[in-house]
Design an enzyme around this catalytic site. Structure first.
Site, PDB file in Angstrom:
ATOM      1  N   ASP A  37       0.575  -0.972  -0.409  1.00 12.91           N
ATOM      2  CA  ASP A  37       0.188   0.719   0.088  1.00 12.91           C
ATOM      3  C   ASP A  37       0.864   1.175  -0.197  1.00 12.91           C
ATOM      4  OD1 ASP A  37       0.834   0.507   2.621  1.00 12.91           O
ATOM      5  OD2 ASP A  37      -0.950  -0.264   3.371  1.00 12.91           O
ATOM      6  N   HIS A  57      -4.969 -21.505  11.620  1.00 11.78           N
ATOM      7  CA  HIS A  57      -6.632 -21.501  10.816  1.00 11.78           C
ATOM      8  C   HIS A  57      -7.310 -20.353  10.116  1.00 11.78           C
ATOM      9  CE1 HIS A  57     -10.647 -22.913  11.585  1.00 11.78           C
ATOM     10  NE2 HIS A  57     -11.055 -21.584  11.693  1.00 11.78           N
ATOM     11  N   CYS A  95      -7.549 -27.907  12.507  1.00  5.75           N
ATOM     12  CA  CYS A  95      -7.836 -28.540  12.989  1.00  5.75           C
ATOM     13  C   CYS A  95      -8.575 -29.664  13.071  1.00  5.75           C
ATOM     14  CB  CYS A  95      -9.217 -28.148  11.826  1.00  5.75           C
ATOM     15  SG  CYS A  95     -10.535 -26.414  12.116  1.00  5.75           S
ATOM     16  N   ASP A 113      -7.959  -7.438   0.898  1.00 10.21           N
ATOM     17  CA  ASP A 113      -7.212  -7.607   1.992  1.00 10.21           C
ATOM     18  C   ASP A 113      -7.647  -7.370   2.971  1.00 10.21           C
ATOM     19  OD1 ASP A 113      -5.153  -5.116   3.830  1.00 10.21           O
ATOM     20  OD2 ASP A 113      -6.759  -4.243   1.514  1.00 10.21           O
ATOM     21  N   CYS A 154      -7.200 -27.661   7.379  1.00 14.61           N
ATOM     22  CA  CYS A 154      -5.900 -26.768   8.461  1.00 14.61           C
ATOM     23  C   CYS A 154      -5.590 -27.751   9.397  1.00 14.61           C
ATOM     24  CB  CYS A 154      -6.340 -25.614   8.935  1.00 14.61           C
ATOM     25  SG  CYS A 154      -7.069 -25.633  10.316  1.00 14.61           S
ATOM     26  N   CYS A 165     -13.440 -27.664   7.999  1.00 11.53           N
ATOM     27  CA  CYS A 165     -11.989 -27.261   7.866  1.00 11.53           C
ATOM     28  C   CYS A 165     -10.515 -28.190   7.885  1.00 11.53           C
ATOM     29  CB  CYS A 165     -11.201 -26.341   8.758  1.00 11.53           C
ATOM     30  SG  CYS A 165      -9.710 -25.483   8.437  1.00 11.53           S
TER      31      CYS A 165
END
Length: 379
Positions: free
Chosen positions: A96, A343, A317, A274, A314, A312
Site C-alpha cells: 500500500d 486456521h 483443525c 486484504d 487446516c 476445515c
C-alpha cells in the site's frame, strides 16, 4: 522470478452476475481471483511462517509502506536484497502507499499539495511522504503491485472536504504514475494500481474513476471504505463504484474485511481483498468457522474435544481440539496465537476457493445465500 512471464496480465475466465473469475499473471506467479491477500504489515504475516501462508492457499500478500519505511527502512531492505528475499516470500507482494497509516497512526500531520509531513508513531521523528517518495519506497522494497499515493478523509466529512480530497488524490495519482514510470527496471516488471476516492458520493466516485482511467493504471482500488460507515453503506457504494472502473482491469477493495463483507463485495464485482482481521482475530482468540465466529476463550470450549471447524482441512483443525486451543489462549501461550491464526488464514483462502468455484459453475447466488445463512449461526 520468471522472465518469460508477462509483466501484468488479467484474464477474466467466467462471469456470474457482476462477479468475475479470473487470473492475474505476473513474473513472480499467478494470482487467482477473487483473491484475499493476508497482511504482512512489517515484513511478516504475524505468527505464521511464509511457507505456511502459502500452504493455506495465498497467492499474494500485502506489505505496508508506512511501517517498513520507518522500520527497518526501505533503503535497508533494498540493500539486503529486497522485501521478498528479506522475509522469505517468493511470490507477488502488493504494497500500500502509506497514506492511510500516515493519517491514522501519526501523532501530527501537515497536509499540503506536495504531500504529508508527519511524526513517526515510533519515535516522533519527522518524515515527508509524497507521491514521488511513496513510489521510491515501494520500488526499493521491490513491490510487485504498487499502490498510488492518495488522501483519505472520513466519510462523515462535508462534501466539499471529500471533493477536495478526491481531487487532490487524482493529482497525486498522476504524480504517482509519473514517479512509477521513472522507476527503470522496477517499472518494467511491476504494476501500478490507482485508487478511487469520493466517500459515499456517487458523483465524486464517478469523477474519480474517470480521472484514473484517463491517467491509466494496471488495476483499480475502491478506497475510502471499511472506515466505520457500516456494511449497508459500503454495499451501497459497491452497487455502482466497481462499474465505474475499467471492466477489463482488476478491482481491489482495500481493507475488507469480514467474511460476509467479502461475499457481498464479490457479488458486486470486486476481485481482490486484504484485511488484518484473520491474523488479528487469531491472536486475540477469535476463530472464523462456517457457522460463524468462535471466541475460543469462552468456558464452553474448555472440554470440547472437537475441532474448531469440522469442515476445515487446516493443520489446526486436523490435529488439535477446541479444548486445547482454549487452554493455550487462556494461558497466553504463543502457540495458541500461531494455531488460531493459521486456521483463520486457511478459512479465508477456502472461502475464496469456494467463491471462485461458485462463479465458475454459475451458482454464486446459491452459494452466497447458503453461506450467509450458515454463518449467521455464530459458531
Amino acid at each position: 522470478m520468471s522472465t518469460s512471464a508477462p509483466r501484468f496480465q488479467f484474464t477474466i475466465q467466467a462471469n456470474n452476475g457482476k462477479a468475475r473469475l479470473g487470473t492475474i499473471a505476473m513474473q513472480r506467479g499467478e494470482i487467482r481471483t477473487p483473491a484475499f491477500m493476508p497482511v504482512g504489515t512489517a515484513a511478516t504475516v504475524k505468527a505464521v511462517k511464509p511457507a505456511d501462508v502459502r500452504a493455506a492457499g495465498a497467492d499474494i500478500i500485502l506489505g505496508n509502506t508506512y511501517h517498513l519505511m520507518l522500520r527497518p527502512g526501505a533503503e535497508r531492505v533494498h540493500r539486503l536484497g529486497g522485501l521478498h528475499k528479506f522475509m522469505g516470500w517468493d511470490r507477488p507482494i502488493l504494497t500500500d502507499s502509506g497514506g492511510y497509516q500516515v493519517m491514522s497512526l501519526s501523532e501530527l500531520t501537515k497536509r499540503s499539495e506536495e504531500g504529508i509531513v508527519f511524526k513517526s508513531h515510533l519515535d516522533g521523528t519527522r518524515h515527508m511522504l509524497s507521491p514521488e517518495r511513496s513510489m521510491e519506497i515501494q520500488r526499493l522494497l521491490g513491490s510487485d503491485i504498487v499502490m498510488a499515493f492518495d488522501e483519505l478523509v472520513p466519510t462523515t466529512s462535508t462534501r466539499d472536504v471529500q471533493a477536495a480530497a478526491m481531487e487532490r488524490s487524482m493529482r497525486w495519482a498522476k504524480r504517482s504514475r509519473e514517479g512509477f514510470d521513472a522507476g527503470g527496471e522496477h517499472a518494467e516488471r511491476a504494476a501500478l494500481f490507482g485508487i478511487q476516492q469520493g466517500a459515499l458520493d456517487e458523483g465524486l466516485r464517478k469523477a474519480s474513476a474517470d480521472a484514473l482511467k484517463h491517467i491509466g493504471f494496471d488495476g483499480y482500488a475502491v478506497g475510502g471504505l471499511a472506515v466505520g460507515e457500516g456494511q449497508e453503506a459500503m454495499f451501497g457504494v459497491l452497487d455502482y463504484a466497481p462499474g465505474q472502473l475499467d471492466e477489463a482491469k482488476p478491482r481491489y477493495l482495500m481493507g475488507v474485511g469480514k467474511p460476509d463483507d467479502i461475499v457481498g463485495a464479490v457479488e458486486r464485482g470486486i476481485d481482490m481483498f486484504d484485511c488484518v482481521l484473520p491474523t488479528r482475530s487469531g491472536r486475540t482468540g477469535q476463530a472464523f468457522t462456517r457457522t460463524g465466529p468462535v471466541n475460543i476463550r469462552n468456558a464452553r470450549h474448555a472440554e470440547d474435544q472437537g475441532p474448531l471447524d469440522p469442515e476445515c482441512a487446516c493443520p489446526t483443525c486436523s490435529n488439535w481440539s477446541r479444548a486445547y486451543l482454549h487452554h493455550l489462549v487462556r494461558a497466553g501461550e504463543i502457540l495458541g496465537a500461531m494455531l488460531m491464526t493459521e486456521h483463520n488464514l486457511w478459512f479465508y483462502q477456502a472461502l475464496m476457493a469456494d467463491l471462485r468455484s461458485a462463479i465458475g459453475e454459475g451458482r454464486l447466488k446459491t452459494f452466497a445465500d447458503d453461506f450467509r445463512a450458515r454463518y449467521a449461526a455464530k459458531g
